[in-house]
Design a protein around this motif. Structure first.
Motif, mmCIF file in Angstrom:
data_model
loop_
_atom_site.group_PDB
_atom_site.id
_atom_site.type_symbol
_atom_site.label_atom_id
_atom_site.label_comp_id
_atom_site.label_asym_id
_atom_site.label_seq_id
_atom_site.Cartn_x
_atom_site.Cartn_y
_atom_site.Cartn_z
ATOM 1 N N THR A 229 20.396 30.053 48.469
ATOM 2 C CA THR A 229 19.708 30.431 49.665
ATOM 3 C C THR A 229 20.216 29.233 50.845
ATOM 4 O O THR A 229 19.686 28.285 50.462
ATOM 5 C CB THR A 229 18.319 30.598 49.462
ATOM 6 O OG1 THR A 229 17.608 31.631 48.607
ATOM 7 C CG2 THR A 229 17.289 30.827 50.934
ATOM 8 N N TRP A 230 20.630 29.856 51.774
ATOM 9 C CA TRP A 230 21.176 28.723 52.897
ATOM 10 C C TRP A 230 19.872 28.654 53.703
ATOM 11 O O TRP A 230 19.193 29.615 54.072
ATOM 12 C CB TRP A 230 22.211 29.521 53.794
ATOM 13 C CG TRP A 230 23.320 29.587 52.881
ATOM 14 C CD1 TRP A 230 23.666 29.963 51.629
ATOM 15 C CD2 TRP A 230 24.737 28.983 53.251
ATOM 16 N NE1 TRP A 230 25.303 30.054 51.377
ATOM 17 C CE2 TRP A 230 25.814 29.155 52.102
ATOM 18 C CE3 TRP A 230 25.227 28.223 54.359
ATOM 19 C CZ2 TRP A 230 27.178 29.130 52.242
ATOM 20 C CZ3 TRP A 230 26.502 27.637 54.298
ATOM 21 C CH2 TRP A 230 27.670 28.079 53.384
ATOM 22 N N VAL A 231 19.758 27.231 54.277
ATOM 23 C CA VAL A 231 18.802 27.095 54.902
ATOM 24 C C VAL A 231 19.517 26.413 56.310
ATOM 25 O O VAL A 231 20.003 25.394 56.109
ATOM 26 C CB VAL A 231 17.763 26.036 54.288
ATOM 27 C CG1 VAL A 231 16.728 25.416 55.173
ATOM 28 C CG2 VAL A 231 17.197 26.812 53.019
ATOM 29 N N ASP A 299 30.049 32.476 47.848
ATOM 30 C CA ASP A 299 30.616 31.560 46.529
ATOM 31 C C ASP A 299 30.643 30.274 46.891
ATOM 32 O O ASP A 299 30.965 29.310 46.061
ATOM 33 C CB ASP A 299 31.911 31.952 46.094
ATOM 34 C CG ASP A 299 32.152 33.554 45.585
ATOM 35 O OD1 ASP A 299 30.778 33.774 45.127
ATOM 36 O OD2 ASP A 299 32.780 34.290 45.819
ATOM 37 N N LYS A 300 29.966 29.964 48.220
ATOM 38 C CA LYS A 300 30.103 28.382 48.562
ATOM 39 C C LYS A 300 28.602 27.699 48.190
ATOM 40 O O LYS A 300 27.724 28.385 48.512
ATOM 41 C CB LYS A 300 30.513 28.246 50.009
ATOM 42 C CG LYS A 300 31.925 28.680 50.380
ATOM 43 C CD LYS A 300 32.173 28.600 51.580
ATOM 44 C CE LYS A 300 33.719 29.082 52.212
ATOM 45 N NZ LYS A 300 33.787 29.012 53.405
ATOM 46 N N ASP A 301 28.699 26.459 48.218
ATOM 47 C CA ASP A 301 27.450 25.742 48.132
ATOM 48 C C ASP A 301 26.948 25.279 49.583
ATOM 49 O O ASP A 301 27.822 24.936 50.293
ATOM 50 C CB ASP A 301 27.588 24.450 47.307
ATOM 51 C CG ASP A 301 27.784 24.616 45.996
ATOM 52 O OD1 ASP A 301 27.225 25.966 45.337
ATOM 53 O OD2 ASP A 301 28.182 23.737 45.315
ATOM 54 N N GLU A 354 15.714 38.997 40.030
ATOM 55 C CA GLU A 354 17.111 38.779 39.142
ATOM 56 C C GLU A 354 18.426 39.527 39.211
ATOM 57 O O GLU A 354 19.027 39.381 38.535
ATOM 58 C CB GLU A 354 16.297 39.290 37.588
ATOM 59 C CG GLU A 354 15.105 38.324 37.424
ATOM 60 C CD GLU A 354 14.791 38.607 36.060
ATOM 61 O OE1 GLU A 354 15.416 39.494 35.119
ATOM 62 O OE2 GLU A 354 13.727 38.110 35.297
ATOM 63 N N ILE A 355 18.175 40.355 40.349
ATOM 64 C CA ILE A 355 19.408 40.875 40.465
ATOM 65 C C ILE A 355 20.723 39.798 40.802
ATOM 66 O O ILE A 355 20.533 39.219 41.617
ATOM 67 C CB ILE A 355 19.531 42.108 41.788
ATOM 68 C CG1 ILE A 355 18.222 42.959 41.805
ATOM 69 C CG2 ILE A 355 20.668 42.574 42.210
ATOM 70 C CD1 ILE A 355 18.008 43.493 43.079
ATOM 71 N N GLN A 356 21.667 40.129 40.067
ATOM 72 C CA GLN A 356 22.731 39.124 39.969
ATOM 73 C C GLN A 356 23.859 39.621 41.286
ATOM 74 O O GLN A 356 24.701 38.712 41.402
ATOM 75 C CB GLN A 356 23.530 39.244 38.769
ATOM 76 C CG GLN A 356 22.773 39.059 37.661
ATOM 77 C CD GLN A 356 22.125 37.541 37.813
ATOM 78 O OE1 GLN A 356 23.049 36.722 37.856
ATOM 79 N NE2 GLN A 356 21.000 37.454 37.622
ATOM 80 N N ALA A 357 23.664 40.607 42.023
ATOM 81 C CA ALA A 357 24.592 40.792 43.163
ATOM 82 C C ALA A 357 23.530 41.264 44.346
ATOM 83 O O ALA A 357 22.808 42.103 44.043
ATOM 84 C CB ALA A 357 25.583 41.882 42.851
ATOM 85 N N VAL A 358 24.009 41.119 45.483
ATOM 86 C CA VAL A 358 23.351 41.286 46.598
ATOM 87 C C VAL A 358 24.173 41.410 47.740
ATOM 88 O O VAL A 358 25.135 40.536 47.748
ATOM 89 C CB VAL A 358 22.062 40.161 46.945
ATOM 90 C CG1 VAL A 358 22.821 38.742 47.087
ATOM 91 C CG2 VAL A 358 21.096 40.692 48.006
ATOM 92 N N ASN A 359 23.999 42.489 48.639
ATOM 93 C CA ASN A 359 24.564 42.698 49.911
ATOM 94 C C ASN A 359 24.096 41.445 50.838
ATOM 95 O O ASN A 359 23.275 41.736 51.381
ATOM 96 C CB ASN A 359 24.532 43.897 50.213
ATOM 97 C CG ASN A 359 25.344 44.296 51.657
ATOM 98 O OD1 ASN A 359 26.175 43.386 51.929
ATOM 99 N ND2 ASN A 359 24.970 45.414 52.414
ATOM 100 N N ARG A 360 25.388 40.660 51.116
ATOM 101 C CA ARG A 360 24.795 39.464 52.055
ATOM 102 C C ARG A 360 25.402 39.821 53.114
ATOM 103 O O ARG A 360 25.307 38.829 54.360
ATOM 104 C CB ARG A 360 25.196 38.158 51.272
ATOM 105 C CG ARG A 360 24.362 37.936 50.073
ATOM 106 C CD ARG A 360 24.611 36.528 49.469
ATOM 107 N NE ARG A 360 23.296 35.740 49.277
ATOM 108 C CZ ARG A 360 23.136 34.547 49.247
ATOM 109 N NH1 ARG A 360 23.990 33.737 49.729
ATOM 110 N NH2 ARG A 360 21.974 34.164 48.891
#
Length: 360
Positions: A229-231, A299-301, A354-360
């Motif tokens: 989660t980006w902050v 896929d980035k931190d 728990e969903i492993q994929a999400v539309n971001r």
């Protein structure tokens, strides 16, 4: 017990027969001006506002805050990162001109069974003691010269101790029990508890109000297991906050400045990773914190963020976000210095799915 407090209690014992037999309120000059008003007064013993109240010992320091105007969020006070730090427990302030003191005693003469005059933060006197000490010059304190007719015609004011209401139970609060005393205009008392710019700076510290920590999240309020989660905080959301403290009837002032320097994240669970690992997100040169999420960043931190390793089960995690504010001050005569950093913390719910994929 400290020596100053011991001296005051000796005087109090001698005064008890007169002071304590007269029920009612104590005279004080002016209101509590700790939230931005100034003091006022007139030559006949009356002061503007709530003139003769029982609120003796409260400060007349005038406070004005500026900065941080870009944030419309509610505000709160800072908590010092140094648990041992505290502002002065008491200090002295000018409270009455000779005319005001005489006016207060004249009212005592008219209402001998009703009112008292506060001569220390905790001790009040009736007519007999006030007349003996301040009109006839029968001094009871070796540190002060005898007064004649309330020092009418002299340029200066009578000073009295003030107790910091936030430290009223501290033993050091007894250090300002010196009897109402004279000080020539343009001077401060030769006393360890005389006010200084640093005193005002510390007083202002506890009156700093900073904006709530409303961080931006992607995704908002709902995180996905094992995905960061980006902050971030946009630039300009947090600005310097300045609080100026001035002591009326002196040339003493100080301006305390709080500058935001870091955001700290606590996920609300041990099953999480923070970015960076310390959870401390530095403020960028432009005043922003972190970096806003963009498509393609999945896929980035993130430079500032959280990755939850365990999903919530009906009860959200409590994400804590606290901003650290660096505190400095400057004041009369070029005085300046630093005070301990302060923090302000807010908490918000975080649900982890728990969903492993999400539309971001």
């Amino acid at each position: 017990m400290r020596e100053s407090a011991r001296r005051a209690l000796v005087v109090a014992a001698a005064a008890a027969a007169t002071a304590l037999l007269a029920p009612g309120s104590a005279f004080a000059w002016g209101d509590d001006h700790g939230e931005g008003a100034g003091s006022g007064g007139s030559a006949n013993g009356g002061a503007s506002g709530n003139t003769l109240t029982a609120r003796a010992g409260q400060s007349s320091i005038a406070i004005k805050q500026s900065g941080g105007e870009s944030s419309k969020a509610p505000t709160g006070s800072l908590a010092s990162v140094d648990p041992t730090w505290k502002p002065p427990a008491c200090w002295y302030e000018p409270v009455a001109t000779p005319e005001q003191l005489k006016g207060a005693v004249d009212r005592l003469k008219q209402n001998p069974n009703k009112d008292l005059v506060a001569v220390t933060p905790t001790l009040s006197w009736g007519e007999e003691l006030m007349v003996d000490y301040y009109e006839k010059g029968k001094s009871q304190d070796a540190r002060d010269k005898s007064y004649k007719n309330y020092n009418l015609g002299r340029n200066g004011m009578f000073w009295r101790g003030v107790i910091n209401k936030e430290l009223k139970d501290d033993v050091a609060a007894w250090d300002c029990e010196r009897l109402l005393f004279w000080q020539d205009a343009g001077t401060v008392p030769d006393d360890p508890n005389a006010p200084t710019p640093k005193t005002l700076a510390a007083y202002a510290y506890n009156r700093i109000r900073v904006p709530d920590t409303e961080i931006e999240l992607k995704p908002e309020g709902r995180s996905t297991l094992n995905l960061p989660t980006w902050v971030w905080l946009d630039k300009g959301v947090f600005q310097e906050v300045r609080v100026r403290a001035e002591l009326p009837n002196t040339n003493l002032w100080a301006e305390t400045t709080a500058k935001p320097v870091a955001l700290h994240l606590e996920p609300g669970t041990d099953d999480a990773e923070t970015y960076p690992a310390s959870g401390d997100c530095k403020i960028n040169d432009d005043g922003s914190i972190g970096t806003p999420y963009s498509k393609g960043d999945a896929d980035k931190d993130p430079p500032c963020g959280i990755s939850y390793l365990h999903a919530t089960d009906g009860k959200p995690y409590q994400l804590k976000a606290s901003v650290t504010w660096r505190i400095s001050w400057e004041g009369t005569g070029g005085a300046k210095g630093d005070l301990p950093d302060g923090t302000f913390e807010t908490t918000q719910d975080m649900t982890v799915q728990e969903i492993q994929a999400v539309n971001r």
